[in-house]
Design a protein around this motif. Structure first.
Motif, PDB file in Angstrom:
ATOM      1  N   LEU A 226       0.173 -10.293  44.785  1.00 32.87           N
ATOM      2  CA  LEU A 226       1.227  -9.642  45.566  1.00 32.87           C
ATOM      3  C   LEU A 226       2.241 -10.655  46.077  1.00 32.87           C
TER       4      LEU A 226
ATOM      5  N   SER B  56       6.452  -8.056  38.608  1.00 31.20           N
ATOM      6  CA  SER B  56       5.202  -7.285  38.573  1.00 31.20           C
ATOM      7  C   SER B  56       4.588  -7.273  37.179  1.00 31.20           C
TER       8      SER B  56
ATOM      9  N   LEU C 196      11.702  -6.887  41.058  1.00 27.28           N
ATOM     10  CA  LEU C 196      10.321  -6.466  41.328  1.00 27.28           C
ATOM     11  C   LEU C 196       9.605  -6.072  40.043  1.00 27.28           C
TER      12      LEU C 196
ATOM     13  N   THR D   2      14.918  -3.741  42.673  1.00 27.53           N
ATOM     14  CA  THR D   2      13.822  -3.146  41.919  1.00 27.53           C
ATOM     15  C   THR D   2      13.676  -3.807  40.551  1.00 27.53           C
TER      16      THR D   2
ATOM     17  N   ILE E   2       0.946  -8.890  36.609  1.00 28.28           N
ATOM     18  CA  ILE E   2      -0.134  -8.002  36.138  1.00 28.28           C
ATOM     19  C   ILE E   2      -0.613  -8.424  34.750  1.00 28.28           C
TER      20      ILE E   2
ATOM     21  N   ALA F 229       7.883 -15.645  39.930  1.00 29.78           N
ATOM     22  CA  ALA F 229       6.506 -15.150  39.993  1.00 29.78           C
ATOM     23  C   ALA F 229       5.548 -16.128  39.319  1.00 29.78           C
TER      24      ALA F 229
ATOM     25  N   ILE G 117       4.554 -11.823  43.316  1.00 27.35           N
ATOM     26  CA  ILE G 117       5.617 -10.846  43.043  1.00 27.35           C
ATOM     27  C   ILE G 117       6.730 -10.961  44.076  1.00 27.35           C
TER      28      ILE G 117
ATOM     29  N   SER H 221      13.106  -6.072  32.873  1.00 28.43           N
ATOM     30  CA  SER H 221      13.909  -6.259  34.077  1.00 28.43           C
ATOM     31  C   SER H 221      15.396  -6.182  33.758  1.00 28.43           C
TER      32      SER H 221
ATOM     33  N   THR I 207      10.693 -12.058  43.502  1.00 36.22           N
ATOM     34  CA  THR I 207      11.813 -11.237  43.964  1.00 36.22           C
ATOM     35  C   THR I 207      12.754 -12.044  44.848  1.00 36.22           C
TER      36      THR I 207
END
Length: 211
Positions: free
Chosen positions: A120, A162, A158, A155, A166, A109, A123, A186, A127
């Motif tokens: 977006l 994220s 992600l 997930t 953010i 990321a 991210i 994570s 992933t």
């Protein structure tokens, strides 16, 4: 040390960790040392290669800097001579994979943001970086990819990606602390999924209607 240098060393560490998981899988398949190097390299640089191909980075990162391939080869050779010391190699593989997954979700990321893509897309790139190397390892070794198993997996990547995006791009918080928090969150989620066998509800087929 700049954030770019930090990302570089984290990525290199992640490559080494993922390469070891590939070599451990090769040991379970009783491959020769060439097989170890091949699977370790696929696993270590696979996700980053897909990321660079998607973003059009030329040349791909491991062509620009041979340290990535050297790291994969070194990890493979090291594992070839030490894998017999690990009694439960699949367990070690799963936990090392979780470590690499958390690392690559964040660094992928971060690299995406450095390329100037939208949050977006960054991210998504994180992933992809975190999951595609392990998927190649499992497919080549004829295993059901971890990404397709019931336990929470993708997930976790992600989540890390994220939190980093953010925190740094949207909230403009310091990158290093946010990266550490994103990694820990994570990894904690993946560790919980492994330990407690956490999974999302799956689709249940229903009987067809009679007409």
């Amino acid at each position: 040390m700049t954030i770019t240098q930090i990302i570089y060393w984290l990525e290199l560490t992640g490559v080494a960790v993922f390469a070891v998981t590939g070599a451990l899988e090769a040991s379970r398949r009783q491959m020769d040392i060439v097989g170890f190097v091949l699977i370790a390299t696929f696993t270590g640089i696979g996700g980053g290669t897909v990321r660079d191909v998607i973003t059009g980075a030329t040349p791909v990162f491991w062509i620009r800097d041979p340290a990535w391939v050297i790291t994969c080869i070194g990890s493979a050779v090291f594992t070839y001579f030490t894998a017999h010391l690990v009694e439960r190699r699949y367990v070690a593989l799963i936990w090392l994979d979780a470590l690499g997954l958390a690392m690559f979700g964040v660094t992928g990321a971060a690299i995406g943001l450095n390329l100037g893509v939208s949050p977006l897309v960054a991210i998504i790139l994180g992933t992809i970086t975190a999951t595609f190397g392990g998927m190649v390892r499992d497919v080549v070794c004829n295993e059901i990819p971890l990404i397709l198993r019931p336990e929470i997996y993708i997930t976790c990547a992600l989540l890390g990606a994220s939190i980093y995006v953010i925190g740094t791009d949207i909230l403009s918080l310091p990158r290093a602390p946010v990266a550490l928090i994103a990694f820990l969150c994570s990894f904690a989620l993946r560790a919980s999924a492994i330990w407690f066998k956490l999974s999302f509800p799956v689709y249940r087929a229903r009987p067809g209607r009679e007409y």
